[in-house]
Design an enzyme around this catalytic site. Sequence first.
Site, PDB file in Angstrom:
ATOM      1  N   GLU A  81      -5.215  -8.666   0.913  1.00 52.69           N
ATOM      2  CA  GLU A  81      -5.891  -8.286   2.162  1.00 52.69           C
ATOM      3  C   GLU A  81      -7.359  -8.044   1.882  1.00 52.69           C
ATOM      4  O   GLU A  81      -7.718  -7.468   0.854  1.00 52.69           O
ATOM      5  CB  GLU A  81      -5.330  -6.979   2.759  1.00 52.69           C
ATOM      6  CG  GLU A  81      -4.002  -7.109   3.440  1.00 52.69           C
ATOM      7  CD  GLU A  81      -3.525  -5.798   4.069  1.00 52.69           C
ATOM      8  OE1 GLU A  81      -4.369  -4.993   4.513  1.00 52.69           O
ATOM      9  OE2 GLU A  81      -2.300  -5.588   4.093  1.00 52.69           O
ATOM     10  N   GLU A  86       0.810  -1.231   0.000  1.00 52.02           N
ATOM     11  CA  GLU A  86       0.000   0.000   0.000  1.00 52.02           C
ATOM     12  C   GLU A  86       0.839   1.275   0.000  1.00 52.02           C
ATOM     13  O   GLU A  86       0.760   2.100   0.910  1.00 52.02           O
ATOM     14  CB  GLU A  86      -0.969   0.000   1.179  1.00 52.02           C
ATOM     15  CG  GLU A  86      -2.022  -1.071   1.073  1.00 52.02           C
ATOM     16  CD  GLU A  86      -3.149  -0.939   2.100  1.00 52.02           C
ATOM     17  OE1 GLU A  86      -3.075  -0.050   2.956  1.00 52.02           O
ATOM     18  OE2 GLU A  86      -4.093  -1.725   2.019  1.00 52.02           O
TER      19      GLU A  86
END
Length: 485
Positions: free
Chosen positions: A386, A166
């Site tokens: 995720e 991320e």
Amino acid sequence: KLDDFPKDFLWGAASAAYQIEGGYDADGKGASVWDNFTKIPGKTFEGTNGDVAVDHYNRYKEDVKLMADMGLKAYRFSVSWSRILPEGTGEINEAGLLFYENLIDELNKNHIEPVLTLYHWDIPQALQDKYNGWESRQVIEDFDTYARVLFERFKDKVKYWVSFNEQNVFTAMGYRWEAHPPSIPDVKKMFEANHIINLANAKAINSFHEIVPDGMIGPSFGYGPMYAFDCDPENVLAELNGEEFQNHWWLDVYIHGKYPKVTFKHLDRLGIAPTIEEGDLALLQSAKPDFLGVNYYHGGTVRANEIERPMEKEEADLEKSFEATDPYLMKPKDEQAQSPETMMFTNVNNPYLEKTAWGWEIDPVGIRIALRRLQNRYDIPMMITENGLGAYDELTDDKRVEDDYRIEYLKTHVEEIQKAITDGVDLIGYCAWSFTDLLSWLNGYKKRYGFVYIDRDEYSEKNLERIPKKSYYWYKKVIETNGRE
Ligand code: BGP
């Protein structure tokens, strides 16, 4: 009729070093920026930190045993850079490498595919002190050196690798919202650091292909599909802007080695576009990931910016209600000096979606939309790295956690990914966030995500007992039946 999940589909779960390991100074580990950040008064989240976390450092065997009993096929974890190179560069700490080697061996012994993340937000403090971490081009070299140590050591033991976790989130949190280290609100610096991380990512991917030719590597991107508030063409244009600014800005670079033009031009006009030096684009274009990791929690809904077109009353109300305490959800503040979203889009609430206790939209169809859009634009294998639900779980007196809400959340998302696979999306795995409860970066230990409850709270480590929740047994069944349940 839905397609079956692929035979070797990687049913997994994910974690990150700082959030689970503890052992913050064990066996020669150096400090990372997070070790220090959580201890700055006023910056701490619920006054807690990851010094002990859930003590995975000492209890990894017990944790892997629980994974094996569940039948888990893949386990995503991250390596702490400062465990391997306490100063960020230079001397290698063999004890640190050994910890990960033991973990990987234990996983492989139990037929659980390790998915190794090189960077999940914890740059060594030494490099932050030395040259401001991601702001200096020296870090490209240093990150590559660190990555090469791991590639060499684990090339025969680990097939799946994630480069950066991320990048969109940690640059924004660190250089805009003051919620992550280095906590410097400066969008110009944010775009410069982000460009340097792109270069570090590309260089490490090239090294990987040289050292681990049979492996697969890719970044994990925090992807949220953008929706137009309605079919007003101005709002559809805002969606286009939002999708480019929030998503393609990173993804186009990862996959095609170039920045999307509209956003680049826009940032250039504002004087905050990154500095592209000679050779940068060639490096970016030379490195192609083998798969794309997708972290999916929720998307975002946008309408035209007020500057472009005044709001209707109903929209103004929706916009007003888009206020969040979680900085992940912050929308640009008017007083923010250079808000690069200005003229591009405005975030509003999506009236169709329910929210979690932390205000995150619950949007299972969004995961299918995400996968479809990404497949369409990038045409690359993907792994959900995720996806999960943060909740306040209650432990009953007889030590059970009845997390039916989590089962419902995961089940509806798994159903949508099966539809995406049926649509034709090339998905190789699904890692739920997370295997055990762990430290939530901004919410301490009370925002729980795990299949396994950890008996600790913000301030007391109690006994750190591991207690499988109801969702643990549900997911075990999902894996056993390859998604049929
Ligand atoms: C992602 C991070 C994870 C994890 C997750 C849940 O952005 O990659 O590390 O923390 O979000 O976030 P939170 O703990 O803030 O609810």
